[in-house]
Scaffold this motif. Structure first.
Motif, short mmCIF file in Angstrom:
data_model
loop_
_atom_site.label_atom_id
_atom_site.label_comp_id
_atom_site.label_asym_id
_atom_site.label_seq_id
_atom_site.Cartn_x
_atom_site.Cartn_y
_atom_site.Cartn_z
N LYS A 109 0.85 -1.21 0.00
CA LYS A 109 0.00 0.00 0.00
C LYS A 109 0.87 1.25 0.00
N MET A 112 2.46 1.54 -3.53
CA MET A 112 1.51 2.08 -4.51
C MET A 112 1.22 3.56 -4.24
N VAL A 137 1.19 -1.45 -13.97
CA VAL A 137 1.06 -1.60 -12.53
C VAL A 137 -0.40 -1.50 -12.10
N LEU A 138 -1.11 -0.52 -12.61
CA LEU A 138 -2.50 -0.32 -12.19
C LEU A 138 -3.35 -1.54 -12.52
N SER A 141 -2.84 -3.97 -9.68
CA SER A 141 -2.80 -3.41 -8.33
C SER A 141 -3.58 -4.25 -7.32
N LYS A 142 -4.69 -4.86 -7.72
CA LYS A 142 -5.49 -5.64 -6.77
C LYS A 142 -4.80 -6.92 -6.32
N LEU A 144 -1.66 -7.10 -5.44
CA LEU A 144 -0.46 -6.76 -4.68
C LEU A 144 -0.58 -7.04 -3.18
N ILE A 260 8.23 -1.34 -9.44
CA ILE A 260 7.53 -0.12 -9.04
C ILE A 260 8.50 0.85 -8.38
#
Length: 314
Positions: A109, A112, A137-138, A141-142, A144, A260
């Motif tokens: 978190k 990101m 990445v987006l 994202s869920k 991660l 990232i």
């Protein structure tokens, strides 16, 4: 990187002194198989100069040399084994004694949030050059937060972790090429064991290094199998079922995190902790890691099958 050197050294003394006891009980040589930090004459862990600088001293392990990138199954096995041995030896240590010397390390978190802040600020006007990488990445994202969710659910415990398990942080015997011990222990903290394993896979089983600009990076599944066999020989009876289930995902997550972090560094003008020798190097590093993510995604089923077969033998 380390704003509280006294906490770093307290962690190091706690862990290495505990390790020495465990190694001695195993009938092994603690002077060879762990670092030995030396106190000052006054009994302190650090020496602070009149100017405020800190100094420390530890014994050199003269018989070891830095591990090179694994090229054979034997090399990969030793990489996994020495990491597993370290974690196994620390399995009964009360991790609550350790400080978090790099706050929120591997907290996705936070990772990101830093990326989104960098995109919004765009202080170097580089966001327009990175739209493909940001979208990459987006879109993921869920995925991660699965390990964090498992920790919160009590399915994965916090253990003593090294947090920089690159193969160059392992000493090997120059003749036998057997791994001797882990070094560069400054990032030891409470953490998730399979992220240590995943980071060692990210560096050790990938066919190219992080600074390669080719998109031909792969995961060598035979090296991965040997790497996991070495790790499982030490840790299979210690890991929880959820850790075993998610061990391949740990490699995916560490490649994502490293990519990232490189991308954030590039967007922020290369002002963080990564050294660079040309302007777009951190962007190329990010792309390199994202290619590795894609490879792991393609091979995830095979990696999971390898993990299930290895753990079944234990």
């Amino acid at each position: 990187v380390f704003k509280y050197p006294t906490e770093v050294m307290n962690n190091l003394f706690l862990v290495t002194e505990y390790l020495r006891d465990v190694i001695e009980k195993e009938g092994r040589d603690p002077d060879l198989e762990t670092l030995t930090f030396i106190r000052t004459k006054a009994g302190n862990q650090l020496l602070q100069s009149e100017t405020g600088s800190y100094f420390r001293l530890y014994r050199m392990i003269c018989s070891g040399e830095e591990m090179q990138k694994p090229k054979t199954r034997e090399d990969a096995y030793e990489l996994g084994r020495i990491l597993g041995q370290f974690q196994r030896r620390m399995r009964d240590f009360d991790v609550r004694q350790l400080s978090y010397t790099v706050p929120r390390l591997h907290d996705m978190k936070t990772v990101m949030s830093r990326l989104l802040d960098a995109v919004r600020a765009d202080i170097c006007f580089r966001t327009s050059d990175c739209q493909e990488q940001i979208q990459f990445v987006l879109e993921r994202s869920k995925k991660l937060y699965e390990i964090k969710n498992a920790v919160d659910a009590g399915e994965i415990p916090l253990r003593v972790t090294h947090n920089d398990t690159h193969y160059s942080n392992i000493l090997v015997d120059p003749d036998s090429k057997k791994a001797i011990c882990l070094i560069d222990l400054d990032t030891i903290m409470p953490g998730v064991s399979i992220l240590d394993f995943g980071d060692s896979v990210r560096a050790g089983a990938a066919t190219l290094g992080e600074d390669e600009r080719s998109g031909d990076i792969e995961i060598d599944l035979e090296l991965y199998r040997s790497h996991l066999q070495g790790y499982a020989d030490e840790m299979a009876r210690v890991l929880t079922p959820k850790e075993k289930e998610m061990i391949s995902y740990g490699a995916w997550l560490m490649a994502m995190e490293k990519g990232i972090r490189y991308l954030v560094d590039y967007l922020n003008g290369d002002q963080n902790i990564f050294d660079f020798s040309y302007e777009r190097q951190n962007l190329f590093r990010a792309v390199n890691q994202f290619f590795l993510v894609l490879v792991i995604e393609v091979k995830m089923d095979e990696m999971n099958d390898i993990a299930a077969a290895v753990f079944q033998k234990h």
